[in-house]
Design a protein around this motif. Structure first.
Motif, PDB file in Angstrom:
ATOM      1  N   UNK A  56       0.573 -21.103  18.905  1.00 52.72           N
ATOM      2  CA  UNK A  56      -0.183 -20.826  17.913  1.00 52.72           C
ATOM      3  C   UNK A  56       0.164 -19.283  17.107  1.00 52.72           C
ATOM      4  N   UNK A  59       3.327 -18.934  15.333  1.00 52.42           N
ATOM      5  CA  UNK A  59       2.946 -19.461  13.780  1.00 52.42           C
ATOM      6  C   UNK A  59       2.346 -18.360  13.255  1.00 52.42           C
ATOM      7  N   UNK A  60       1.198 -17.759  13.529  1.00 52.18           N
ATOM      8  CA  UNK A  60       0.373 -16.996  12.855  1.00 52.18           C
ATOM      9  C   UNK A  60       1.196 -15.611  12.651  1.00 52.18           C
ATOM     10  N   UNK A  63       3.626 -16.430   9.840  1.00 47.08           N
ATOM     11  CA  UNK A  63       3.041 -16.424   8.486  1.00 47.08           C
ATOM     12  C   UNK A  63       2.587 -15.215   7.813  1.00 47.08           C
TER      13      UNK A  63
ATOM     14  N   UNK B 137      -6.167 -22.570  15.154  1.00 43.30           N
ATOM     15  CA  UNK B 137      -5.747 -21.401  14.808  1.00 43.30           C
ATOM     16  C   UNK B 137      -5.950 -21.239  13.427  1.00 43.30           C
ATOM     17  N   UNK B 138      -6.179 -20.031  12.764  1.00 45.91           N
ATOM     18  CA  UNK B 138      -5.994 -19.949  11.345  1.00 45.91           C
ATOM     19  C   UNK B 138      -4.902 -19.866  10.668  1.00 45.91           C
ATOM     20  N   UNK B 139      -3.877 -19.824  11.361  1.00 43.57           N
ATOM     21  CA  UNK B 139      -2.518 -20.047  10.743  1.00 43.57           C
ATOM     22  C   UNK B 139      -2.086 -21.144  11.121  1.00 43.57           C
ATOM     23  N   UNK B 147      -5.098 -24.811  11.403  1.00 41.72           N
ATOM     24  CA  UNK B 147      -4.999 -26.043  12.422  1.00 41.72           C
ATOM     25  C   UNK B 147      -6.567 -26.186  12.926  1.00 41.72           C
TER      26      UNK B 147
END
Ligand SMILES: [Zn+2]
Lengths: 272, 163
Positions: A56, A59-60, A63, B137-139, B147
């Motif tokens: 996660x 991905x963060x 982004x 998850x915020x992203x 998510x």
């Protein structure tokens, strides 16, 4: 430092009148300063891809890097248009040398461990949030539009870093010690964010730029609140590093640029 | 070729799907802004990015040009406009229904007026409708999504972030 009197101010305190071409060059230089910050930090975020502590987070960080890259593209494109040189975003990103980059030194620091990355993100996003929030009211329509988009993205970046700093600071003895060490690493680079120069002060007078000095208090207030809530201590720093806005950089930027620019310089004009 | 009307161009362009949320058209998403046609048949289409770094813009631009090219309109310029900044408030009602049907929670709450702080209300699970959900998850898989997971049916799902 910020206490000195900006040269563009006349004795009466009024901003002097620039010719249109002088102003355009200055706006371009200002956009480049904002764009270089975003570009260099976007590259640092990209370095985490496939190496973050959990999927996660991978991905963060990707982004967040993408947001910053998008901001950088808009700002560099505008810089090359408005200053009359006709340089493209790629010309500016890939074909300038280290001394021509005007990013602050904070964004070029190596990622370090995850705590250093989060400490830097917290500081930079807190600063960028206050900056863009004010730049939305710029009399320059393009800068105002870029800022209005970016401030909403940066609110998420700041929130992300805040959550991690709270979690790590108020976590285990190990995570707290490393989060504190990370703040100590980045803190000497904080003051540079609030430095202006003649160019910026001239644009502040015209309602185009935001005075960096004005951002010091709101940014510091935000950071202090988070750091204390995370049971950490605001570092006691006596030496402040500076020079990025004049093209003086740490050793780290050269290596970053070598990697970022290698492909474009090896195969000039290569599209994909 | 008969005279090109704004309505005809808009109808064609409005059907272009978003590359990252193909269940939605760029019109549903609010990415399509203005369409202009001048007396000489020169077409201008304004699109706006959802996020600054949205990688879909180049694909959308190419799709718009291709679809108009397919009906013989070659004199087309696609412009990227930034202001006013895109907001999830621009996703149409039909766009929200399509998202839900596709298993993606539509944005809940509104972007705060005059400020960047968005208000997120409870996110409802698009699978079972429960509001007993949690953010993982915020992203998420794209810049515009977070998510989430449902505590009732245990399914993970994407939710469009309020922006
Ligand atoms: Zn469910």
């Amino acid at each position: 430092m910020i206490g000195s009197k900006p040269a563009e101010l006349s004795p009466s305190g009024q901003a002097i009148t620039w010719s249109d071409s002088d102003k355009s060059v200055a706006v371009g230089a200002y956009a480049l300063r904002l764009g270089d910050d975003a570009l260099v930090l976007a590259h640092r975020m990209a370095e985490w891809i496939a190496s973050a502590p959990e999927l996660e987070e991978d991905v963060a960080l990707a982004n967040i890097g993408l947001d910053l890259l998008g901001q950088a593209r808009m700002l560099l494109t505008y810089a090359g248009e408005v200053d009359g040189t006709g340089r493209s975003e790629d010309d500016l990103a890939y074909f300038r040398d280290e001394r021509e980059f005007v990013n602050c030194q904070l964004v070029e620091l190596p990622n370090g461990d995850f705590a250093v990355t989060m400490a830097r993100m917290l500081v930079f996003a807190a600063y960028q949030y206050e900056l863009y929030d004010r730049l939305c009211s710029s009399s320059d329509e393009t800068l105002a539009a870029v800022a209005a988009k970016a401030v909403k993205e940066v609110a998420y970046h700041r929130d992300h870093a805040t959550r991690w700093v709270l979690r790590l600071g108020d976590g285990t003895a190990e995570s707290q010690q490393r989060m504190q060490a990370a703040l100590d690493v980045v803190w000497p680079y904080v003051s540079e964010l609030f430095e202006g120069n003649e160019l910026v002060h001239g644009l502040v007078g015209g309602g185009i730029a935001v005075d960096p000095a004005e951002l010091r208090d709101p940014t510091t207030d935000y950071l202090t609140t988070v750091i204390e809530q995370a049971t950490l201590t605001v570092p006691d720093t006596s030496v402040w590093h500076t020079g990025g806005r004049r093209g003086i950089h740490t050793e780290a930027l050269g290596y970053l640029l070598a990697e970022m620019q290698h492909l474009a310089r090896t195969h000039p004009g290569a599209p994909w | 070729m008969s005279a090109v009307t704004v309505e005809a161009v808009r109808a064609i362009v409005a059907a272009v799907p978003d590359p990252e949320l193909p269940v939605l058209t760029i019109d549903d998403l609010g990415v399509l802004r203005e369409v202009r046609v001048d007396d000489d048949g020169h077409v201008e289409v304004d699109i706006t990015p959802t996020y600054s770094g949205c990688p879909a813009m180049d694909a959308i631009r190419a799709d718009v040009e291709r679809r108009l090219g397919d009906v013989g309109m070659a004199d087309v310029v696609v412009r990227l406009v930034l202001a006013p900044a895109w907001s999830t408030d621009e996703i149409s009602e039909s766009g929200r229904r399509k998202l839900l049907h596709f298993g993606i929670a539509p944005p809940t709450g509104r972007a705060a007026v005059g400020g960047p702080v968005a208000l997120t209300l409870a996110v409802r699970c698009p699978q079972c409708g429960s509001s007993d959900t949690r953010e993982l998850s915020r992203f998420g898989s794209t810049a515009c999504k977070a998510l989430w997971a449902c505590n009732a049916c245990q399914e993970p799902f994407d939710a469009v972030k309020v922006l």
